[in-house]
Design a protein around this motif. Sequence first.
Motif, PDB file in Angstrom:
ATOM      1  N   SER A 273       0.830  -1.213   0.107  1.00 30.57           N
ATOM      2  CA  SER A 273      -0.136   0.025  -0.049  1.00 30.57           C
ATOM      3  C   SER A 273       0.904   1.044  -0.116  1.00 30.57           C
ATOM      4  CB  SER A 273      -0.937  -0.002   1.285  1.00 30.57           C
ATOM      5  OG  SER A 273      -1.669   1.278   1.484  1.00 30.57           O
TER       6      SER A 273
ATOM      7  N   LEU B 114       1.029   4.319   1.227  1.00 37.39           N
ATOM      8  CA  LEU B 114       0.297   5.168   2.232  1.00 37.39           C
ATOM      9  C   LEU B 114       0.518   6.702   2.473  1.00 37.39           C
ATOM     10  CD1 LEU B 114       0.135   3.160   5.750  1.00 37.39           C
ATOM     11  CD2 LEU B 114      -1.636   3.536   4.217  1.00 37.39           C
TER      12      LEU B 114
ATOM     13  N   GLY C  40       0.806   8.341  -0.293  1.00 35.95           N
ATOM     14  CA  GLY C  40      -0.011   9.188  -1.408  1.00 35.95           C
ATOM     15  C   GLY C  40      -1.332   8.882  -1.301  1.00 35.95           C
ATOM     16  N   ARG C  41      -1.416   8.399  -2.594  1.00 35.66           N
ATOM     17  CA  ARG C  41      -2.986   8.234  -2.712  1.00 35.66           C
ATOM     18  C   ARG C  41      -3.611   6.802  -2.220  1.00 35.66           C
ATOM     19  NH1 ARG C  41      -1.526   6.029  -8.990  1.00 35.66           N
ATOM     20  NH2 ARG C  41      -0.484   4.185  -8.417  1.00 35.66           N
ATOM     21  N   ARG C  42      -2.874   6.114  -1.392  1.00 36.48           N
ATOM     22  CA  ARG C  42      -3.346   5.065  -0.689  1.00 36.48           C
ATOM     23  C   ARG C  42      -3.838   4.010  -1.812  1.00 36.48           C
ATOM     24  NH1 ARG C  42      -3.623   9.236   2.353  1.00 36.48           N
ATOM     25  NH2 ARG C  42      -2.826   9.373   4.473  1.00 36.48           N
ATOM     26  N   ALA C  43      -3.385   3.859  -2.802  1.00 37.19           N
ATOM     27  CA  ALA C  43      -3.812   2.625  -3.737  1.00 37.19           C
ATOM     28  C   ALA C  43      -3.064   1.815  -3.428  1.00 37.19           C
ATOM     29  CB  ALA C  43      -3.716   3.284  -5.148  1.00 37.19           C
TER      30      ALA C  43
END
Lengths: 114, 114
Positions: B94, B96, B98-101
């Motif tokens: 993950s 975490l 940045g975009r949490r993608a």
Amino acid sequence: NAGVTQTPKFRILKIGQSMTLQCTQDMNHNYMYWYRQDPGMGLKLIYYSVGAGITDKGEVPNGYNVSRSTTEDFPLRLELAAPSQTSVYFCASSDRVQNTGELFFGEGSRLTVL
Amino acid sequence: AQSVTQLDSHVSVSEGTPVLLRCNYSSSYSPSLFWYVQHPNKGLQLLLKYTSAATLVKGINGFEAEFKKSETSFHLTKPSAHMSDAAEYFCVVSDLAGRRALTFGSGTRLQVQP
């Protein structure tokens, strides 16, 4: 507790047709995502959203569009369907406050373009 | 940038024998790591997660994984396989910061023989 709901579950399109995959979540999550899964592959990120009114491209955005007018809904639109878009599409959401990175997935939408 | 490599595309075990699914990762940040399971024609379900607490993580259905920073590995294990464990397993890292993608591995299909 519904979680993440996707519709339709199955769809067959002809080349050049358009359609929208619907996704809604009832967990009040800020983050939402669209992934596609091709046979024998992991999931690839198409688009994501960090909140209502904010969207951004993922790894494979070409041929798709999204909108996020509410926290609950994150529809994915295919404007001119192509055979390369035959895939299984998953919508997911996550909680920004908890910040663990865990995603909650819908059951998927299987799309075939002929 | 982050990436995940699942070292085996297919693993076959006999019921009652141990399971080992291997995963190596690369991440620019202190990673959060996950294992997700996908049963046929279903969405993905979280099996377990590592988020910088204990390095040995226990999940559902008797699975566990150990985070080894020196080896950049996050292998999934189970002491005794059950027929219901047959599924596709994805190792995931993950983002975490940045975009949490999520970035997915390509998956390991686990087959359990009677």
